[in-house]
Scaffold this active site. Structure first.
Site, PDB file in Angstrom:
ATOM      1  N   LEU A  61       4.568   5.935   3.208  1.00  0.00           N
ATOM      2  CA  LEU A  61       3.981   5.059   4.210  1.00  0.00           C
ATOM      3  C   LEU A  61       4.967   3.581   4.264  1.00  0.00           C
ATOM      4  CD1 LEU A  61       1.844   3.864   6.132  1.00  0.00           C
ATOM      5  CD2 LEU A  61       0.503   3.201   4.324  1.00  0.00           C
ATOM      6  N   GLY A  62       5.224   3.276   2.940  1.00  0.00           N
ATOM      7  CA  GLY A  62       6.187   2.332   2.746  1.00  0.00           C
ATOM      8  C   GLY A  62       7.326   2.067   3.660  1.00  0.00           C
ATOM      9  N   ASN A 107      -3.656  18.446   8.153  1.00  0.00           N
ATOM     10  CA  ASN A 107      -3.054  17.620   7.257  1.00  0.00           C
ATOM     11  C   ASN A 107      -3.465  17.929   5.689  1.00  0.00           C
ATOM     12  OD1 ASN A 107      -1.818  16.573   9.532  1.00  0.00           O
ATOM     13  ND2 ASN A 107      -2.435  14.482   9.239  1.00  0.00           N
ATOM     14  N   LYS A 131       0.788   3.001  -5.587  1.00  0.00           N
ATOM     15  CA  LYS A 131      -0.365   4.039  -5.853  1.00  0.00           C
ATOM     16  C   LYS A 131      -1.252   2.997  -6.536  1.00  0.00           C
ATOM     17  CE  LYS A 131       0.331   8.398  -4.872  1.00  0.00           C
ATOM     18  NZ  LYS A 131      -0.434   9.305  -3.971  1.00  0.00           N
ATOM     19  N   LYS A 178     -13.204   2.936   5.081  1.00  0.00           N
ATOM     20  CA  LYS A 178     -12.124   3.830   4.774  1.00  0.00           C
ATOM     21  C   LYS A 178     -12.268   4.759   3.439  1.00  0.00           C
ATOM     22  CE  LYS A 178      -7.265   4.195   3.847  1.00  0.00           C
ATOM     23  NZ  LYS A 178      -6.003   3.399   3.641  1.00  0.00           N
ATOM     24  N   SER A 212      -4.471  16.018   2.375  1.00  0.00           N
ATOM     25  CA  SER A 212      -4.635  14.650   1.762  1.00  0.00           C
ATOM     26  C   SER A 212      -3.768  14.263   0.785  1.00  0.00           C
ATOM     27  CB  SER A 212      -6.266  14.441   1.450  1.00  0.00           C
ATOM     28  OG  SER A 212      -6.285  15.179   0.155  1.00  0.00           O
ATOM     29  N   SER A 213      -3.735  12.860   0.647  1.00  0.00           N
ATOM     30  CA  SER A 213      -2.712  12.371  -0.504  1.00  0.00           C
ATOM     31  C   SER A 213      -2.911  12.987  -1.861  1.00  0.00           C
ATOM     32  CB  SER A 213      -2.616  11.078  -0.398  1.00  0.00           C
ATOM     33  OG  SER A 213      -3.988  10.243  -0.581  1.00  0.00           O
ATOM     34  N   GLU A 257      -5.388   9.104  -7.238  1.00  0.00           N
ATOM     35  CA  GLU A 257      -6.016   7.663  -7.116  1.00  0.00           C
ATOM     36  C   GLU A 257      -7.576   7.739  -7.224  1.00  0.00           C
ATOM     37  OE1 GLU A 257      -3.241   4.961  -4.277  1.00  0.00           O
ATOM     38  OE2 GLU A 257      -3.753   6.956  -3.315  1.00  0.00           O
ATOM     39  N   ASN A 315     -10.783  13.524   0.402  1.00  0.00           N
ATOM     40  CA  ASN A 315      -9.686  13.496  -0.603  1.00  0.00           C
ATOM     41  C   ASN A 315      -9.996  14.578  -1.966  1.00  0.00           C
ATOM     42  OD1 ASN A 315      -8.534  12.067   1.206  1.00  0.00           O
ATOM     43  ND2 ASN A 315      -7.363  10.581  -0.391  1.00  0.00           N
TER      44      ASN A 315
END
Length: 301
Positions: free
Chosen positions: A11-12, A246, A73, A179, A248-249, A261, A187
């Site tokens: 993302l960054g 997708n 993170k 969120k 998930s992270s 996380e 997640n």
């Protein structure tokens, strides 16, 4: 607007790359990625097709800019804040998963406005120097405690100028909790079962996701943030449907044997619930299972 992106992973790198089309940008990234960007620029693929040339480094200390965007993170937020504290910034924006990151940043960056944000852009860093946008989305940002914020307005204008879909809001705590409720429902379940996001749309996973999400919404209300069960449950269904294929992270983290996380997502719900004497059994079990996996892999103390 001069911008430092601290934690230029997927993302960054995407956010930094898009900003670099109109602004001066520094990416703080792992050395292999930073080296590739320095040598050949940053390649944007997928929904965008471009090559940009931000500055890049693996050392985030003693930097100065109008804005720092934090995308590390959650468990690295403290270290990022310490590094940023050696520099100078007019504002800091967290675009991270989970909650509690903004408080950590504000506590170590006294006098610097700390903004909160959510991002629904899909991004994958395919290789050093290359990031793919897997889905266009939106960045929502505002003052971390709510209300009107001049720094938030200025950041929103800069993002919009760079072609990033951006909304500046005055109720950021509600956005963050909603969120969090969505992530709490998707997640850990997809991570523990090695499934895609769409798995929570039906069967026993749907019941678990709805329970975890509703518990998070209840804790939000106890914390003074108006997130109804209906709003949270509709949000988790919408996100799961839109991102059904997708991974998930958190699922990606388990697949790669990386620390997750969980503390900043379901663990945050558990901690805030305990402070208020609320029972959140689904979030407690999901948190315990993921933490047990981390302990078993030797990636958690």
């Amino acid at each position: 607007m001069e911008t430092v992106v601290f934690g230029a992973g997927s993302l960054g790198s995407l956010v930094g790359g898009l900003l670099a089309r109109e602004h001066d940008v520094w990416l703080v990234a792992r050395e292999d990625h930073a080296r590739a960007v320095r040598e050949s620029g940053l390649r944007l693929r997928g929904e965008f097709d471009d090559r940009v040339f931000p500055a890049a480094t693996s050392d985030g200390r003693e930097l100065e800019a109008d804005l720092a965007v934090v995308t590390v993170k959650a468990f690295d937020t403290g270290a990022a804040a310490d590094a940023l504290a050696t520099g100078s910034f007019d504002a800091v924006l967290s675009l991270q998963n989970g909650m509690g990151n903004e408080e950590t940043l504000a506590g170590r960056l006294e006098g610097t406005p700390v903004l909160a944000g959510t991002a629904t852009y899909g991004a994958v860093r395919r290789e050093p120097g290359v990031v793919e946008c897997t889905g266009r989305g939106e960045i929502v940002l505002g003052d971390r405690t709510g209300g009107v914020s001049q720094p938030a307005k200025e950041v929103g204008e800069a993002f919009t100028q760079a072609g990033i879909e951006t909304a500046v809001v005055d109720d950021m705590p509600r956005w963050l909790w909603e969120k969090l409720a969505v992530n709490a429902g998707i997640n850990p379940i997809t991570a523990l079962t090695a499934t895609e996001n769409g798995a929570v749309l039906g069967g026993p996973a749907n019941d678990l996701a709805r329970e975890a999400t509703a518990e998070a919404a209840r804790v939000a209300r106890e914390c003074g943030v108006a997130v109804s069960d209906r709003e949270a449950l509709e949000a988790v269904e919408t996100v799961a449907d839109a991102t059904a294929p997708n991974t998930s992270s958190m699922a990606q983290d388990l697949q790669a044997d990386r620390r997750t996380e969980i503390d900043a997502i379901n663990g945050y719900v558990v901690d805030r619930a305990a402070e208020r004497g609320i029972e959140v059994p689904t979030n407690r079990v999901l948190t315990a299972l993921v933490r047990t996996w981390e302990h078993g892999r030797g990636i958690r103390e």
